[in-house]
Design an enzyme around this catalytic site. Structure first.
Site, mmCIF file in Angstrom:
data_model
loop_
_atom_site.group_PDB
_atom_site.id
_atom_site.type_symbol
_atom_site.label_atom_id
_atom_site.label_comp_id
_atom_site.label_asym_id
_atom_site.label_seq_id
_atom_site.Cartn_x
_atom_site.Cartn_y
_atom_site.Cartn_z
ATOM 1 N N LYS A 1 10.414 2.279 9.449
ATOM 2 C CA LYS A 1 11.286 1.760 10.501
ATOM 3 C C LYS A 1 12.051 0.578 9.906
ATOM 4 C CE LYS A 1 7.974 -1.315 12.852
ATOM 5 N NZ LYS A 1 7.348 -1.635 14.152
ATOM 6 N N HIS B 1 -5.270 -16.978 11.142
ATOM 7 C CA HIS B 1 -5.078 -17.895 10.004
ATOM 8 C C HIS B 1 -5.103 -19.314 10.559
ATOM 9 C CE1 HIS B 1 -3.414 -19.838 6.475
ATOM 10 N NE2 HIS B 1 -3.561 -18.711 5.806
ATOM 11 N N ALA C 1 3.745 -12.371 2.030
ATOM 12 C CA ALA C 1 2.466 -12.915 1.543
ATOM 13 C C ALA C 1 2.742 -14.043 0.562
ATOM 14 C CB ALA C 1 1.656 -11.812 0.894
ATOM 15 N N HIS D 1 -3.270 -13.172 12.249
ATOM 16 C CA HIS D 1 -2.805 -12.988 10.866
ATOM 17 C C HIS D 1 -3.112 -11.610 10.300
ATOM 18 C CE1 HIS D 1 -1.654 -14.240 6.877
ATOM 19 N NE2 HIS D 1 -2.871 -14.033 6.397
ATOM 20 N N ARG E 1 -12.297 -18.640 6.330
ATOM 21 C CA ARG E 1 -11.134 -18.741 7.210
ATOM 22 C C ARG E 1 -11.489 -18.738 8.700
ATOM 23 N NH1 ARG E 1 -6.217 -15.027 5.340
ATOM 24 N NH2 ARG E 1 -6.058 -16.588 3.708
ATOM 25 N N GLU F 1 -9.329 -20.586 -3.168
ATOM 26 C CA GLU F 1 -9.075 -20.597 -1.721
ATOM 27 C C GLU F 1 -10.425 -20.593 -1.020
ATOM 28 O OE1 GLU F 1 -4.918 -18.624 -0.429
ATOM 29 O OE2 GLU F 1 -6.326 -17.185 -1.261
ATOM 30 N N ALA G 1 0.836 -1.209 0.000
ATOM 31 C CA ALA G 1 0.000 0.000 0.000
ATOM 32 C C ALA G 1 0.869 1.258 0.000
ATOM 33 C CB ALA G 1 -0.931 -0.003 1.212
ATOM 34 N N ARG H 1 -11.982 -11.242 6.574
ATOM 35 C CA ARG H 1 -11.471 -10.951 5.230
ATOM 36 C C ARG H 1 -11.458 -12.204 4.359
ATOM 37 N NH1 ARG H 1 -6.481 -11.564 3.041
ATOM 38 N NH2 ARG H 1 -5.436 -11.794 5.046
HETATM 39 C C1 SIN Z 1 -2.299 -17.409 2.604
HETATM 40 O O1 SIN Z 1 -1.528 -17.607 1.682
HETATM 41 O O2 SIN Z 1 -2.936 -18.303 3.157
HETATM 42 C C2 SIN Z 1 -2.459 -16.014 3.112
HETATM 43 C C3 SIN Z 1 -3.146 -15.191 2.134
HETATM 44 C C4 SIN Z 1 -4.056 -14.212 2.801
HETATM 45 O O3 SIN Z 1 -3.886 -13.892 3.967
HETATM 46 O O4 SIN Z 1 -5.001 -13.785 2.163
#
Ligand code: SIN
Length: 545
Positions: free
Chosen positions: A47, A242, A58, A349, A288, A125, A28, A384
């Site tokens: 920092k 996560h 990621a 996460h 998730r 996913e 970002a 998310r």
């Molecule tokens: C992952 O690869 O599981 C993380 C990707 C995410 O946080 O969207």
């Protein structure tokens, strides 16, 4: 331990005045800086090194509606559904609609996404109705995007890099953000930087939990700074855990990408049984928050400290090509994932909440903008959708920059002061050992009492301890660690207050004493705001709908 309250003064140098300051070097921040550099001079403050952002790590990829079988409406509805309909529709719409252009732009700048027969290689996913996750170098997507953005940004002569400078607090002049006070990690000097606009892109706060997939730099600095300056923090109770990070006494909780389940990876309990079907029809590819809590429940039911992720059936060649980083990292910890099940458990996460912004990245403070994980424009709601975060950084990094440009006509107000009063303080300094002890106790407290499952009782007792720490951690500290821990405590306290206030269980926020999903007022958002210039004892928090 308490000494009488008194003003702490630190000696400051005046740094350069600039058009824009961007704080944070993840996706970002870099994307915002590239945009701003076309319109004025940018100082990029970070920092440590610019290679320490969460974005770098990621793995899984970027969700984007570019597959022939997909469209932006489906991506939009999956995003809203995963967020339990708490998200802001307008923000989700912007994300999915601007997303494809941001990705094509990255490709034109040299990002090498993985392809099959000349087309993007798409994976699925959890909670995605289509295959829409693109990736780079198998499981090194963030690293590849940061490489390209850094190289683009470095070509701009109008960007000045200020690495190894810790941003302590925002400077405010007549109610607008006019710069930032930074601490030079090498020399110990304090410096004031003036600008017409500041873009915060400092990432999240995963380090406040003892188990986290985030790098050491994720200490909630931007949220802390913005809160002290009077910005509103929103939806902080929604911390995403996560489901699968490596669980080994000898290793940090290294992330095992959700794409491993996307490619067919299975979750097994200690007896080897598959259990996810009992929790959700989509099993391993459920949203998730559901998978993380299912693992948590199964751990409790089987009295285990972890579950297993099994990818052995995918074949050795496929695994090594598809997940090279994960394969080599696990091997370093003596686990050959082509032959053995991987011990996994959840870890903190991602923060769905953050500094409240509109879809242009504007906060409630004139001159202050925010993008990426530090911000909350409402796109993620209560949970998310996997792989939406890199896209969010790109899309809203640009948008925040475009809003910041509009302030360029505002006069830059220099801060010529030599002695800057920082905080009314009870204790002037703490030893490094004190600070590290508090950091470690805080991380354990947050994990134990404000983790995947919360209760009113656990939250109230944690809050009392957080208040005690907050009262004694004011500074100045004369080292980065002290300032980080101060931010961690403040953000931890805000998460706890928000979690205590939300008396239902929605998405990533689960209250064992209020398990119902949608009671009266479930769509109300938690909001916390401190009255500006009260950096001392009187914290004011308000929550409004
Ligand atoms: C992952 O690869 O599981 C993380 C990707 C995410 O946080 O969207």
């Amino acid at each position: 331990m308490n000494s009488p309250a008194r003003k702490a003064l630190v000696s400051c140098k005046s740094g350069p005045a600039t058009d824009f300051i961007v704080i944070g070097c993840g996706i970002a921040g870099l994307r915002a800086a590239i945009e701003l550099a076309r319109y004025g001079h940018v100082v990029m403050v970070t920092k440590g090194s610019p290679l320490e952002s969460s974005s770098m790590y990621a793995q899984g990829g970027v969700a984007v509606a570019l597959n022939e079988e997909d469209d932006v409406h489906l991506h939009f509805s999956d995003t809203m559904k995963a967020g339990h309909q708490l998200g802001q529709e307008q923000a989700a719409k912007v994300l999915v609609e601007d997303g494809p252009e941001r990705i094509q732009e990255l490709v034109s700048w040299g990002t090498q996404f993985d392809t099959v027969d000349g087309k993007f290689a798409f994976t699925k996913e959890g909670a995605h109705s289509r295959s829409r996750i693109i990736r780079a170098r198998g499981d090194a997507t963030g690293d590849e995007i940061v490489r390209v953005l850094l190289s683009q940004a470095r070509q701009h002569p109008t960007i000045t890099w200020l690495d190894h400078h810790f941003s302590i607090d925002l400077l405010m002049t007549d109610g607008r953000c006019s710069g930032v006070l930074v601490f030079d990690e090498a020399t110990g000097d304090y410096l004031t930087l003036s600008s017409t606009a500041v873009v915060l892109a400092t990432g999240g706060a995963g380090q406040i939990y003892s188990r986290t997939s985030n790098p050491a730099s994720a200490t909630g600095d931007g949220m802390g700074m913005a809160y002290r300056a009077g910005a509103t923090l929103v939806d902080l109770e929604f911390v995403q855990f996560h489901p699968t990070s490596l669980f080994l006494p000898s290793s940090p909780p290294f992330l095992l990408s959700e794409t491993m389940r996307g490619e067919g990876g299975l979750l097994r309990n200690r007896k080897g049984d598959l259990f996810m079907k009992q929790y959700h029809p989509a099993a391993e590819l459920a949203p998730r928050d559901i998978v993380a809590r299912a693992i948590w429940s199964e751990m409790a039911a089987t009295r285990s400290r972890h579950m297993y992720l099994d990818v052995t059936h995918l074949g050795s060649t496929f695994i090594r090509n598809r997940f090279p980083t994960i394969y080599t990292t696990c091997l370093r910890f003596d686990i050959d994932i082509t032959e053995e099940w991987i011990p996994v458990s959840p870890s903190a996460h991602y923060m769905m909440g953050g500094i409240q912004t509109n879809i242009g990245g504007a906060t409630g403070i004139p001159g202050l903008f925010a993008a990426g994980e530090v911000a909350c424009n409402g796109v993620h709601g209560a949970n998310r959708l996997a792989s939406n975060s890199l896209l969010e950084g790109l899309v809203f990094g640009v948008r925040a920059a475009q809003s910041a440009m509009d302030t360029k006509t505002a006069r830059t107000l220099p801060h010529p002061t030599n002695d800057l009063p920082l905080w009314t303080t009870g204790i002037i300094s703490r030893t490094t050992e004190d600070v590290e002890k508090i950091r470690s106790s805080l991380r354990r407290l947050m994990w134990g009492k404000i983790g995947l499952v919360r209760t009113g009782e656990s939250l109230v007792s944690a809050l009392a301890q957080l208040h005690r720490w907050e009262r004694t951690m004011r500074g100045p500290f004369h080292n980065r660690a002290g300032y980080e821990v101060k931010n961690m405590i403040q953000v931890g306290r805000c998460i706890t207050e928000a979690a205590l206030w939300r008396e239902n269980s929605l998405g990533a926020h689960f209250r064992a004493d209020f398990p119902d999903k949608k009671g009266r007022g479930w769509k109300t958002h938690s909001q916390l705001q401190q009255i500006p210039e009260q950096h001392s004892s009187d914290q004011q928090t308000g929550k409004v709908g």
